[in-house]
Write a protein that holds these residues in place. Structure first.
Motif, PDB file in Angstrom:
ATOM      1  N   ILE A   1       0.842  -1.193   0.000  1.00  0.00           N
ATOM      2  CA  ILE A   1       0.000   0.000   0.000  1.00  0.00           C
ATOM      3  C   ILE A   1       0.877   1.242   0.000  1.00  0.00           C
ATOM      4  O   ILE A   1       1.769   1.377   0.845  1.00  0.00           O
ATOM      5  N   LYS A   2       0.630   2.137  -0.927  1.00  0.00           N
ATOM      6  CA  LYS A   2       1.389   3.385  -0.998  1.00  0.00           C
ATOM      7  C   LYS A   2       0.858   4.332   0.069  1.00  0.00           C
ATOM      8  O   LYS A   2      -0.311   4.723   0.038  1.00  0.00           O
ATOM      9  N   LEU A   3       1.703   4.674   1.014  1.00  0.00           N
ATOM     10  CA  LEU A   3       1.311   5.559   2.113  1.00  0.00           C
ATOM     11  C   LEU A   3       1.668   6.989   1.721  1.00  0.00           C
ATOM     12  O   LEU A   3       2.840   7.371   1.689  1.00  0.00           O
ATOM     13  N   THR A   4       0.645   7.772   1.388  1.00  0.00           N
ATOM     14  CA  THR A   4       0.877   9.161   1.018  1.00  0.00           C
ATOM     15  C   THR A   4       0.888  10.047   2.265  1.00  0.00           C
ATOM     16  O   THR A   4       0.210   9.748   3.251  1.00  0.00           O
ATOM     17  N   SER A   5       1.659  11.094   2.230  1.00  0.00           N
ATOM     18  CA  SER A   5       1.758  12.057   3.343  1.00  0.00           C
ATOM     19  C   SER A   5       1.953  11.358   4.688  1.00  0.00           C
ATOM     20  O   SER A   5       1.207  11.596   5.639  1.00  0.00           O
ATOM     21  N   PRO A   6       2.965  10.492   4.813  1.00  0.00           N
ATOM     22  CA  PRO A   6       3.162   9.763   6.066  1.00  0.00           C
ATOM     23  C   PRO A   6       3.454  10.675   7.260  1.00  0.00           C
ATOM     24  O   PRO A   6       3.195  10.294   8.403  1.00  0.00           O
ATOM     25  N   ASP A   7       3.953  11.876   6.982  1.00  0.00           N
ATOM     26  CA  ASP A   7       4.295  12.806   8.054  1.00  0.00           C
ATOM     27  C   ASP A   7       3.138  13.724   8.439  1.00  0.00           C
ATOM     28  O   ASP A   7       3.307  14.574   9.322  1.00  0.00           O
ATOM     29  N   ARG A   8       1.985  13.583   7.774  1.00  0.00           N
ATOM     30  CA  ARG A   8       0.850  14.428   8.116  1.00  0.00           C
ATOM     31  C   ARG A   8       0.419  14.159   9.556  1.00  0.00           C
ATOM     32  O   ARG A   8       0.204  13.017   9.952  1.00  0.00           O
ATOM     33  N   VAL A   9       0.284  15.201  10.337  1.00  0.00           N
ATOM     34  CA  VAL A   9      -0.108  15.055  11.742  1.00  0.00           C
ATOM     35  C   VAL A   9      -1.625  14.883  11.819  1.00  0.00           C
ATOM     36  O   VAL A   9      -2.383  15.726  11.329  1.00  0.00           O
ATOM     37  N   VAL A  10      -2.074  13.780  12.420  1.00  0.00           N
ATOM     38  CA  VAL A  10      -3.507  13.507  12.517  1.00  0.00           C
ATOM     39  C   VAL A  10      -4.055  13.775  13.919  1.00  0.00           C
ATOM     40  O   VAL A  10      -5.260  13.982  14.086  1.00  0.00           O
ATOM     41  N   TYR A  11      -3.178  13.776  14.911  1.00  0.00           N
ATOM     42  CA  TYR A  11      -3.546  14.160  16.272  1.00  0.00           C
ATOM     43  C   TYR A  11      -2.615  15.303  16.690  1.00  0.00           C
ATOM     44  O   TYR A  11      -1.522  15.068  17.208  1.00  0.00           O
ATOM     45  N   PRO A  12      -3.044  16.551  16.451  1.00  0.00           N
ATOM     46  CA  PRO A  12      -2.143  17.685  16.702  1.00  0.00           C
ATOM     47  C   PRO A  12      -1.646  17.764  18.139  1.00  0.00           C
ATOM     48  O   PRO A  12      -0.483  18.113  18.376  1.00  0.00           O
ATOM     49  N   GLY A  13      -2.499  17.457  19.093  1.00  0.00           N
ATOM     50  CA  GLY A  13      -2.107  17.572  20.495  1.00  0.00           C
ATOM     51  C   GLY A  13      -0.999  16.630  20.891  1.00  0.00           C
ATOM     52  O   GLY A  13      -0.242  16.905  21.834  1.00  0.00           O
ATOM     53  N   GLN A  14      -0.874  15.522  20.182  1.00  0.00           N
ATOM     54  CA  GLN A  14       0.130  14.516  20.512  1.00  0.00           C
ATOM     55  C   GLN A  14       1.219  14.405  19.448  1.00  0.00           C
ATOM     56  O   GLN A  14       2.180  13.655  19.625  1.00  0.00           O
ATOM     57  N   GLY A  15       1.047  15.098  18.337  1.00  0.00           N
ATOM     58  CA  GLY A  15       2.022  15.017  17.258  1.00  0.00           C
ATOM     59  C   GLY A  15       2.030  13.682  16.557  1.00  0.00           C
ATOM     60  O   GLY A  15       3.021  13.300  15.919  1.00  0.00           O
TER      61      GLY A  15
ATOM     62  N   THR B   1       1.422  11.131  13.705  1.00  0.00           N
ATOM     63  CA  THR B   1       1.318  11.216  12.250  1.00  0.00           C
ATOM     64  C   THR B   1       0.605  10.003  11.672  1.00  0.00           C
ATOM     65  O   THR B   1       0.351   9.009  12.364  1.00  0.00           O
ATOM     66  N   LYS B   2       0.318  10.080  10.382  1.00  0.00           N
ATOM     67  CA  LYS B   2      -0.291   8.940   9.697  1.00  0.00           C
ATOM     68  C   LYS B   2       0.613   7.707   9.780  1.00  0.00           C
ATOM     69  O   LYS B   2       0.136   6.589  10.005  1.00  0.00           O
ATOM     70  N   ALA B   3       1.918   7.900   9.617  1.00  0.00           N
ATOM     71  CA  ALA B   3       2.855   6.767   9.713  1.00  0.00           C
ATOM     72  C   ALA B   3       2.848   6.171  11.121  1.00  0.00           C
ATOM     73  O   ALA B   3       2.929   4.951  11.284  1.00  0.00           O
ATOM     74  N   ASP B   4       2.750   7.024  12.143  1.00  0.00           N
ATOM     75  CA  ASP B   4       2.645   6.522  13.517  1.00  0.00           C
ATOM     76  C   ASP B   4       1.410   5.653  13.669  1.00  0.00           C
ATOM     77  O   ASP B   4       1.438   4.601  14.334  1.00  0.00           O
ATOM     78  N   LEU B   5       0.304   6.102  13.065  1.00  0.00           N
ATOM     79  CA  LEU B   5      -0.955   5.378  13.202  1.00  0.00           C
ATOM     80  C   LEU B   5      -0.878   4.019  12.515  1.00  0.00           C
ATOM     81  O   LEU B   5      -1.380   3.012  13.031  1.00  0.00           O
ATOM     82  N   VAL B   6      -0.234   3.965  11.355  1.00  0.00           N
ATOM     83  CA  VAL B   6      -0.031   2.669  10.695  1.00  0.00           C
ATOM     84  C   VAL B   6       0.825   1.765  11.578  1.00  0.00           C
ATOM     85  O   VAL B   6       0.545   0.568  11.721  1.00  0.00           O
ATOM     86  N   ALA B   7       1.864   2.328  12.190  1.00  0.00           N
ATOM     87  CA  ALA B   7       2.706   1.543  13.095  1.00  0.00           C
ATOM     88  C   ALA B   7       1.890   1.011  14.260  1.00  0.00           C
ATOM     89  O   ALA B   7       2.081  -0.129  14.708  1.00  0.00           O
ATOM     90  N   TYR B   8       0.958   1.823  14.759  1.00  0.00           N
ATOM     91  CA  TYR B   8       0.094   1.375  15.851  1.00  0.00           C
ATOM     92  C   TYR B   8      -0.730   0.158  15.424  1.00  0.00           C
ATOM     93  O   TYR B   8      -0.757  -0.874  16.117  1.00  0.00           O
ATOM     94  N   TYR B   9      -1.397   0.259  14.282  1.00  0.00           N
ATOM     95  CA  TYR B   9      -2.251  -0.860  13.858  1.00  0.00           C
ATOM     96  C   TYR B   9      -1.427  -2.109  13.531  1.00  0.00           C
ATOM     97  O   TYR B   9      -1.881  -3.239  13.771  1.00  0.00           O
ATOM     98  N   ALA B  10      -0.230  -1.923  13.022  1.00  0.00           N
ATOM     99  CA  ALA B  10       0.642  -3.087  12.793  1.00  0.00           C
ATOM    100  C   ALA B  10       0.976  -3.775  14.118  1.00  0.00           C
ATOM    101  O   ALA B  10       1.072  -5.001  14.182  1.00  0.00           O
ATOM    102  N   ALA B  11       1.108  -2.979  15.175  1.00  0.00           N
ATOM    103  CA  ALA B  11       1.474  -3.534  16.475  1.00  0.00           C
ATOM    104  C   ALA B  11       0.316  -4.250  17.162  1.00  0.00           C
ATOM    105  O   ALA B  11       0.532  -5.190  17.929  1.00  0.00           O
ATOM    106  N   VAL B  12      -0.944  -3.813  16.901  1.00  0.00           N
ATOM    107  CA  VAL B  12      -2.090  -4.388  17.617  1.00  0.00           C
ATOM    108  C   VAL B  12      -2.966  -5.264  16.729  1.00  0.00           C
ATOM    109  O   VAL B  12      -3.965  -5.813  17.197  1.00  0.00           O
TER     110      VAL B  12
ATOM    111  N   PRO C   1      -9.873  13.549   6.922  1.00  0.00           N
ATOM    112  CA  PRO C   1      -8.797  13.801   5.948  1.00  0.00           C
ATOM    113  C   PRO C   1      -7.764  14.820   6.398  1.00  0.00           C
ATOM    114  O   PRO C   1      -6.624  14.783   5.933  1.00  0.00           O
ATOM    115  N   GLN C   2      -8.135  15.718   7.294  1.00  0.00           N
ATOM    116  CA  GLN C   2      -7.194  16.742   7.759  1.00  0.00           C
ATOM    117  C   GLN C   2      -6.857  16.584   9.243  1.00  0.00           C
ATOM    118  O   GLN C   2      -6.400  17.527   9.876  1.00  0.00           O
TER     119      GLN C   2
END
Length: 312
Positions: free
Chosen positions: A21-35, A37-48, A67-68
């Motif tokens: 799967i092509k991960l676009t904008s992996p550095d986009r912050v999806v939870y601003p309060g915690q910093g 990113t989309k890549a972090d979130l993928v890492a989370y789901y891979a872990a659980v 989306p934002q």
């Protein structure tokens, strides 16, 4: 509130690549309060994923997409309108009016990554799977507190629901939702169809409200909830959904819906206390729902008739 990132975002990028799967904008912050990113979130789901997939795979889904990021516009989507990676599967379901729509579902980690690529921050599941869509294989009671009620009231309510379900020989499990409440979930063998299951749950909730009228209501109207806990049985009907175990929530703090044991629930302080880092750590520990899949129970027609009879 800041929190440690659960995994290196490089792990998320690697997991997406491995899933094709092509991960676009992996550095986009999806939870601003915690910093986060989309890549972090993928890492989370891979872990659980190993813990999460048994509760979400092959079920119709309703997806909350942001989306934002969580602080911007979010919307629910349940029908496949195109544009998703192939790993996000879909299958037709006939609606009540006879029309047919394609509903999303996932089969594996690749599906979770595909949804995350498409900015899914919450995964909500039907109570049935595609292989037997008309027969639910779980019931869920959502404890929804009135504004300002302490979490201790929610916790006590969950324990009461557990006790009342046990009186019907139904073993149940607790999920802290990542929001305000707790879901009390009883797995079922898919033997009884939606109308009978909903009827059982409605009457069960009403009898609980009748037994503890100062604490509970089974009426969804806001006016009926004043100072009370709404026992939401409405998730137990065809097409209704509830948050999936291990799903993130689109809320401040990036909380996660986490399964807990009944003993552990006694120590939980809030329904939104588990962060991404907490969930990743928990996924490596003994499973509090170890016996969920092997719990063989059902709502029989005899039970449905009995619960609808006047309480003794």
């Amino acid at each position: 509130m800041t929190q440690p990132k659960p995994l290196d975002p490089k792990a998320g990028i690697a997991a997406a690549e491995a899933a094709g799967i092509k991960l676009t904008s992996p550095d986009r912050v999806v939870y601003p309060g915690q910093g986060v990113t989309k890549a972090d979130l993928v890492a989370y789901y891979a872990a659980v994923a190993e813990r999460m997939l048994p509760y979400i795979e092959n079920r119709p889904l309703s997806l909350l997409r942001c989306p934002q990021g969580r602080s911007k516009f979010c919307f629910f989507q349940k029908h496949d309108t195109g544009g998703f990676p192939d790993a996000m599967a879909s299958s037709p379901i006939t609606e009540k009016d006879g029309s047919t729509d394609n509903y999303f579902y996932v089969k594996d980690l690749a599906g979770l990554i595909a949804g995350t690529q498409m900015n899914v921050l919450e995964w909500h599941v039907w109570g049935a799977r595609f292989d037997d869509i008309e027969k639910p294989e779980r019931v869920v009671f959502d404890i929804d507190p009135d504004e300002g009620m302490d979490f201790a009231h929610v916790r006590a309510a969950a324990l009461d629901i557990r006790t009342e379900l046990a009186a019907w020989a139904l073993e149940s499990y607790a999920l802290v939702t990542g929001g305000k409440g707790i879901h009390v979930i009883a797995p079922l063998k898919p033997t009884t169809e939606w109308p009978e299951v909903k009827s059982f749950c409605k009457t069960f909730a009403q009898r609980l409200a009748d037994k503890f009228p100062d604490r509970f209501t089974a009426n969804s109207r806001k006016a009926s909830r004043k100072g009370k806990l709404f026992i939401d049985y409405l998730r137990n009907e065809r097409g209704s959904t509830a948050i999936a175990p291990w799903s993130t929530r689109s809320r401040e703090g990036a909380p996660v819906a986490v399964p807990v044991s009944w003993d552990e629930l006694e120590t939980v302080k809030a329904a939104n206390q588990f962060s991404l880092a907490d969930a990743v750590k928990r996924a490596k520990q003994p499973d509090p729902w170890k016996y969920y899949a092997s719990t063989t129970q059902s709502i029989t027609k005899a039970m449905w008739s009995a619960v609808a009879s006047p309480a003794s």
